[in-house]
Design a protein around this motif. Structure first.
Motif, PDB file in Angstrom:
ATOM      1  N   LYS A 140       8.720 -10.497 -12.521  1.00  0.00           N
ATOM      2  CA  LYS A 140       8.558 -10.992 -11.162  1.00  0.00           C
ATOM      3  C   LYS A 140       8.287  -9.834 -10.202  1.00  0.00           C
ATOM      4  O   LYS A 140       7.392  -9.912  -9.353  1.00  0.00           O
ATOM      5  N   LYS A 141       9.049  -8.744 -10.348  1.00  0.00           N
ATOM      6  CA  LYS A 141       8.877  -7.590  -9.470  1.00  0.00           C
ATOM      7  C   LYS A 141       7.473  -7.005  -9.644  1.00  0.00           C
ATOM      8  O   LYS A 141       6.786  -6.703  -8.668  1.00  0.00           O
ATOM      9  N   PHE A 142       7.035  -6.860 -10.887  1.00  0.00           N
ATOM     10  CA  PHE A 142       5.708  -6.320 -11.172  1.00  0.00           C
ATOM     11  C   PHE A 142       4.630  -7.222 -10.571  1.00  0.00           C
ATOM     12  O   PHE A 142       3.696  -6.752  -9.917  1.00  0.00           O
ATOM     13  N   TYR A 143       4.766  -8.533 -10.766  1.00  0.00           N
ATOM     14  CA  TYR A 143       3.816  -9.512 -10.235  1.00  0.00           C
ATOM     15  C   TYR A 143       3.735  -9.402  -8.710  1.00  0.00           C
ATOM     16  O   TYR A 143       2.645  -9.384  -8.134  1.00  0.00           O
ATOM     17  N   GLU A 144       4.879  -9.301  -8.068  1.00  0.00           N
ATOM     18  CA  GLU A 144       4.912  -9.218  -6.608  1.00  0.00           C
ATOM     19  C   GLU A 144       4.266  -7.924  -6.101  1.00  0.00           C
ATOM     20  O   GLU A 144       3.527  -7.925  -5.112  1.00  0.00           O
ATOM     21  N   GLU A 145       4.523  -6.812  -6.795  1.00  0.00           N
ATOM     22  CA  GLU A 145       3.940  -5.531  -6.380  1.00  0.00           C
ATOM     23  C   GLU A 145       2.422  -5.541  -6.523  1.00  0.00           C
ATOM     24  O   GLU A 145       1.698  -5.084  -5.634  1.00  0.00           O
ATOM     25  N   VAL A 146       1.924  -6.068  -7.637  1.00  0.00           N
ATOM     26  CA  VAL A 146       0.480  -6.114  -7.861  1.00  0.00           C
ATOM     27  C   VAL A 146      -0.189  -7.018  -6.834  1.00  0.00           C
ATOM     28  O   VAL A 146      -1.221  -6.673  -6.254  1.00  0.00           O
ATOM     29  N   ASN A 147       0.397  -8.185  -6.578  1.00  0.00           N
ATOM     30  CA  ASN A 147      -0.185  -9.098  -5.598  1.00  0.00           C
ATOM     31  C   ASN A 147      -0.143  -8.527  -4.189  1.00  0.00           C
ATOM     32  O   ASN A 147      -1.069  -8.739  -3.400  1.00  0.00           O
ATOM     33  N   ALA A 148       0.900  -7.804  -3.849  1.00  0.00           N
ATOM     34  CA  ALA A 148       0.985  -7.188  -2.527  1.00  0.00           C
ATOM     35  C   ALA A 148      -0.139  -6.166  -2.353  1.00  0.00           C
ATOM     36  O   ALA A 148      -0.785  -6.117  -1.299  1.00  0.00           O
ATOM     37  N   GLN A 149      -0.388  -5.363  -3.383  1.00  0.00           N
ATOM     38  CA  GLN A 149      -1.481  -4.388  -3.324  1.00  0.00           C
ATOM     39  C   GLN A 149      -2.835  -5.083  -3.195  1.00  0.00           C
ATOM     40  O   GLN A 149      -3.681  -4.700  -2.391  1.00  0.00           O
ATOM     41  N   TYR A 150      -3.039  -6.136  -3.982  1.00  0.00           N
ATOM     42  CA  TYR A 150      -4.299  -6.888  -3.961  1.00  0.00           C
ATOM     43  C   TYR A 150      -4.529  -7.505  -2.578  1.00  0.00           C
ATOM     44  O   TYR A 150      -5.615  -7.388  -2.008  1.00  0.00           O
ATOM     45  N   ASN A 151      -3.506  -8.129  -2.032  1.00  0.00           N
ATOM     46  CA  ASN A 151      -3.634  -8.759  -0.712  1.00  0.00           C
ATOM     47  C   ASN A 151      -3.883  -7.723   0.375  1.00  0.00           C
ATOM     48  O   ASN A 151      -4.642  -7.970   1.314  1.00  0.00           O
ATOM     49  N   SER A 152      -3.272  -6.554   0.249  1.00  0.00           N
ATOM     50  CA  SER A 152      -3.487  -5.483   1.211  1.00  0.00           C
ATOM     51  C   SER A 152      -4.949  -5.044   1.209  1.00  0.00           C
ATOM     52  O   SER A 152      -5.549  -4.830   2.265  1.00  0.00           O
ATOM     53  N   ILE A 153      -5.531  -4.937   0.030  1.00  0.00           N
ATOM     54  CA  ILE A 153      -6.944  -4.547  -0.085  1.00  0.00           C
ATOM     55  C   ILE A 153      -7.838  -5.633   0.518  1.00  0.00           C
ATOM     56  O   ILE A 153      -8.765  -5.343   1.280  1.00  0.00           O
ATOM     57  N   ARG A 154      -7.552  -6.891   0.202  1.00  0.00           N
ATOM     58  CA  ARG A 154      -8.357  -7.992   0.734  1.00  0.00           C
ATOM     59  C   ARG A 154      -8.267  -8.067   2.250  1.00  0.00           C
ATOM     60  O   ARG A 154      -9.271  -8.277   2.940  1.00  0.00           O
ATOM     61  N   GLU A 155      -7.066  -7.902   2.791  1.00  0.00           N
ATOM     62  CA  GLU A 155      -6.859  -8.015   4.238  1.00  0.00           C
ATOM     63  C   GLU A 155      -7.468  -6.844   5.009  1.00  0.00           C
ATOM     64  O   GLU A 155      -7.729  -6.953   6.204  1.00  0.00           O
TER      65      GLU A 155
END
Length: 197
Positions: free
Chosen positions: A53-68
């Motif tokens: 869960k922690k890994f999933y959340e970290e990867v998605n946070a990075q991805y969303n940061s790039i998209r935003e």
């Protein structure tokens, strides 16, 4: 486990113990304990859900940061970018093999898992360089990595009060010197590509 070679020096006072504190004396049990500790993720098995869960959340946070941030990949590559892309996928050359071998500053004094000493590579003649170049390109073409095997040695960590637990050792992989040459070639190409795109 053909690639796995166990070399653990354990004194009588520090007999290796399993998680349930059983003394391990059978070489197969010792191998299983060491292998499990270092290569099967025993340290996260109890917390695998939290870890994932922690890994999933970290990867998605990075991805969303790039998209935003408004990042958009360029639909058209410049000629320079296209040139770098082509060099990334072009066949490996004999010059790349020679330069990679010459640039290796390794001070290793031991042979690899195929009984090849790093100094031997520095003394290869043109025919051997040509053969390596063909081998590397065939590996890339087929998508088959030939150097999967490694010998694993377990060395005692300094300053431990006991060596009865597998965590008191550190694993070292002895892998192919030839495979490392190809890894360095690919790493240099990838680094050059990423710097210049």
């Amino acid at each position: 486990k053909q690639w796995y070679q166990r070399r653990v020096a354990i004194t009588a006072g520090d007999a290796l113990r399993s998680d349930n504190d059983t003394i391990l004396s059978d070489p197969q049990d010792i191998e299983k304990e060491m292998f499990g500790t270092f290569f099967e993720g025993k340290h996260i098995q109890d917390n695998v859900d939290a870890f994932d869960k922690k890994f999933y959340e970290e990867v998605n946070a990075q991805y969303n940061s790039i998209r935003e941030s408004g990042f958009e990949p360029s639909p058209q590559q410049t000629p320079e970018q296209r040139n770098h892309s082509e060099s990334l996928y072009s066949p490996i050359t004999a010059d790349e093999v020679i330069n990679t071998i010459k640039s290796n500053k390794s001070t290793a004094e031991s042979f690899d898992n195929n009984s090849i000493h790093p100094q031997m590579l520095k003394n290869l003649g043109p025919n051997a360089i040509h053969a390596l170049t063909i081998l590397f390109n065939k590996s890339l073409e087929d998508g088959h990595w030939l150097w999967n095997n490694a010998n694993v040695l377990f060395l005692k960590k300094e300053g431990k009060s006991t060596y009865a637990k597998a965590g008191s050792y550190r694993p070292i992989s002895i892998s192919s010197s030839i495979g490392k040459v190809m890894e360095r070639i690919l790493a240099a190409r990838l680094e050059n590509y990423l710097i210049n795109i």
